[in-house]
Structures are given as structure tokens and as C-alpha cells.
Design an enzyme around this catalytic site. Sequence first.
Site, PDB file in Angstrom:
ATOM      1  N   GLY A  88       0.595 -44.501   9.623  1.00 28.67           N
ATOM      2  CA  GLY A  88      -1.504 -44.117   8.918  1.00 28.67           C
ATOM      3  C   GLY A  88      -2.245 -43.996   9.666  1.00 28.67           C
ATOM      4  O   GLY A  88      -2.489 -43.935  10.906  1.00 28.67           O
ATOM      5  N   ALA A  89      -3.429 -44.695   8.374  1.00 32.77           N
ATOM      6  CA  ALA A  89      -4.576 -44.786   9.027  1.00 32.77           C
ATOM      7  C   ALA A  89      -5.357 -45.344   8.075  1.00 32.77           C
ATOM      8  O   ALA A  89      -5.429 -45.023   7.192  1.00 32.77           O
ATOM      9  CB  ALA A  89      -5.383 -43.078   9.344  1.00 32.77           C
TER      10      ALA A  89
ATOM     11  N   LYS B 136      -7.895 -46.772  13.607  1.00 27.35           N
ATOM     12  CA  LYS B 136      -6.257 -46.660  13.238  1.00 27.35           C
ATOM     13  C   LYS B 136      -6.652 -48.459  14.246  1.00 27.35           C
ATOM     14  O   LYS B 136      -8.307 -48.368  14.393  1.00 27.35           O
ATOM     15  CB  LYS B 136      -5.527 -46.272  14.106  1.00 27.35           C
ATOM     16  CG  LYS B 136      -4.997 -45.048  13.739  1.00 27.35           C
ATOM     17  CD  LYS B 136      -3.821 -44.182  14.141  1.00 27.35           C
ATOM     18  CE  LYS B 136      -2.829 -45.177  13.991  1.00 27.35           C
ATOM     19  NZ  LYS B 136      -2.073 -45.570  12.653  1.00 27.35           N
ATOM     20  N   GLY B 137      -5.853 -49.552  13.609  1.00 27.80           N
ATOM     21  CA  GLY B 137      -5.836 -50.979  14.307  1.00 27.80           C
ATOM     22  C   GLY B 137      -6.521 -52.062  13.182  1.00 27.80           C
ATOM     23  O   GLY B 137      -6.516 -52.890  13.672  1.00 27.80           O
TER      24      GLY B 137
ATOM     25  N   GLU C 180       0.684 -47.878  19.015  1.00 30.86           N
ATOM     26  CA  GLU C 180       0.214 -47.125  17.982  1.00 30.86           C
ATOM     27  C   GLU C 180      -0.532 -45.880  19.003  1.00 30.86           C
ATOM     28  O   GLU C 180      -0.015 -44.727  19.113  1.00 30.86           O
ATOM     29  CB  GLU C 180      -0.488 -47.132  17.053  1.00 30.86           C
ATOM     30  CG  GLU C 180      -0.175 -48.183  15.994  1.00 30.86           C
ATOM     31  CD  GLU C 180      -0.593 -48.646  15.023  1.00 30.86           C
ATOM     32  OE1 GLU C 180      -0.029 -49.366  13.806  1.00 30.86           O
ATOM     33  OE2 GLU C 180      -2.091 -48.002  15.338  1.00 30.86           O
TER      34      GLU C 180
ATOM     35  N   LYS D 152      -8.553 -42.749   2.311  1.00 29.89           N
ATOM     36  CA  LYS D 152      -8.842 -42.818   3.806  1.00 29.89           C
ATOM     37  C   LYS D 152      -9.375 -41.521   4.372  1.00 29.89           C
ATOM     38  O   LYS D 152     -10.094 -40.980   5.271  1.00 29.89           O
ATOM     39  CB  LYS D 152      -7.786 -43.187   4.574  1.00 29.89           C
ATOM     40  CG  LYS D 152      -6.337 -43.912   3.362  1.00 29.89           C
ATOM     41  CD  LYS D 152      -7.047 -44.824   4.288  1.00 29.89           C
ATOM     42  CE  LYS D 152      -6.186 -46.273   3.315  1.00 29.89           C
ATOM     43  NZ  LYS D 152      -5.306 -46.835   4.059  1.00 29.89           N
TER      44      LYS D 152
END
Length: 227
Positions: A82-83, A94-95, A103, A121
Site C-alpha cells: 500500500g501507500a 510509505k512507512g 518495504e 491516498k
Amino acid sequence: MTQDELKRLAAQAALRYVVEDAVIGVGSGSTVNHFIDLLAPLKNRIAGAVAASVASAERLRRHGIRVLDLNQVDELPVYVDGADEVTEHLAMIKGGGGALTHEKILAEVAKQFVCICDESKLVPVLGKYPLPIEVIPMARSYVAREMAKRGAHPVLRDGFKTDNGHVVLDCHGLTILDPPKMESEINDIPGVVTNGIFARRPADVLLLAMPSGVRTLRRQRPGTTRA
């Protein structure tokens, strides 16, 4: 449709990218959790999965899907993740869940990176979502000062450590006009493990769920057009 229903819709669309008899890369987060659940009935058609987080690995195992270490596989034909933010050029932040280093490694190894998310998003410019930076603990204050020089407001993610045992600084207030450049510059700061900009290796395919269906965007290369 609810946001959760949209996430599941995006995850469902990603199933067609699963390569049979191969090991696939699996990211982390709520949308990926839907993908893992939907992948379960197909577990006998794949060789296994490499997970970006301990939580994803545990969820895969609960479904009876074989989990491998990346060092055990020679290639990864597809990686699904995902993002937190993504642009139409398929650069991402991300994160949010703290698994950004794993990732980023899986995205780099994979032949095809498929990003799944709901329409909320999609952004014109990265930076509204705080940029996560994984940092070696002794460098936390130094890296925070360096990010402040770049206009960020870094905040230590309180009580959190990554699967690697490091801390995360969430950097607020950035407007990321040149994602590949900023990704490289931040990674060059001593003490930074990696940051949450995914632009030097963006997604190849974005599956963006909206009430009318799933929109597919592909990374443009010379001589190609976006679907």
C-alpha cells in the site's frame, strides 16, 4: 462505499498480478491485510511469500501461507504493498506502520511493484502525510536537526521501534517537489537507515479504488502511455 470496502476492492484487483508457482512479496498495513486474506484461497497456487513486517508474516502463517526469508529466494516477480500518499507519477510516501526499510528492499528486488490503495491516498504533491525516517537511535537528535534545516518539523514516534530495533522520526511540514532528489539527500544523512519516499524505485502499477471501481495507473517509460 466505506474506506475499508475500498481497500478491499483494491486488494481484490491485485490478485490478478499474482504469479503462480512463484514467491511473491507482501507489504504491510491495513490494505495489505485485505490482500493477505484474499490470497489465502490461492495459497496452493504460489510457492510462498516474503513479508515486509513481522505482523504481515504472522498473518500469512495464520492462513497457512509459507513465509520465506528474502535470502532464501532468487527472484521476486511481484511485490504488493500500500501507500500513505501516492502521486500520479507513482512516487509514494510509505512507512506509516514503520516497516519502510523492509518495504523498500522488497520493492527494489521485485520485478514488478504493485501499489494498492483507496482514492484518498492520491495527492498532487507529496508531503501532507508526515514523512517517516528510520534512524539509528544514537543519531536521532542529529538527524532531527538536519531535517529541521530542510524545513521539516520532526517528531519522534513515541514508544515505537521498528522490526530492526531503530526509531522513527515523522517529519511534518514538507512539500516534496522533487521526490527522487529528496529521497537521496535524506538517505545521505549519517544515521539514517532509510526514509519513506519511494521515488527512485516507484510503483510500476497503481490500483486506486474508488466507488465507481478500480482505476489502474502505470508508470510511464519512454515510448509508453498510461492506461
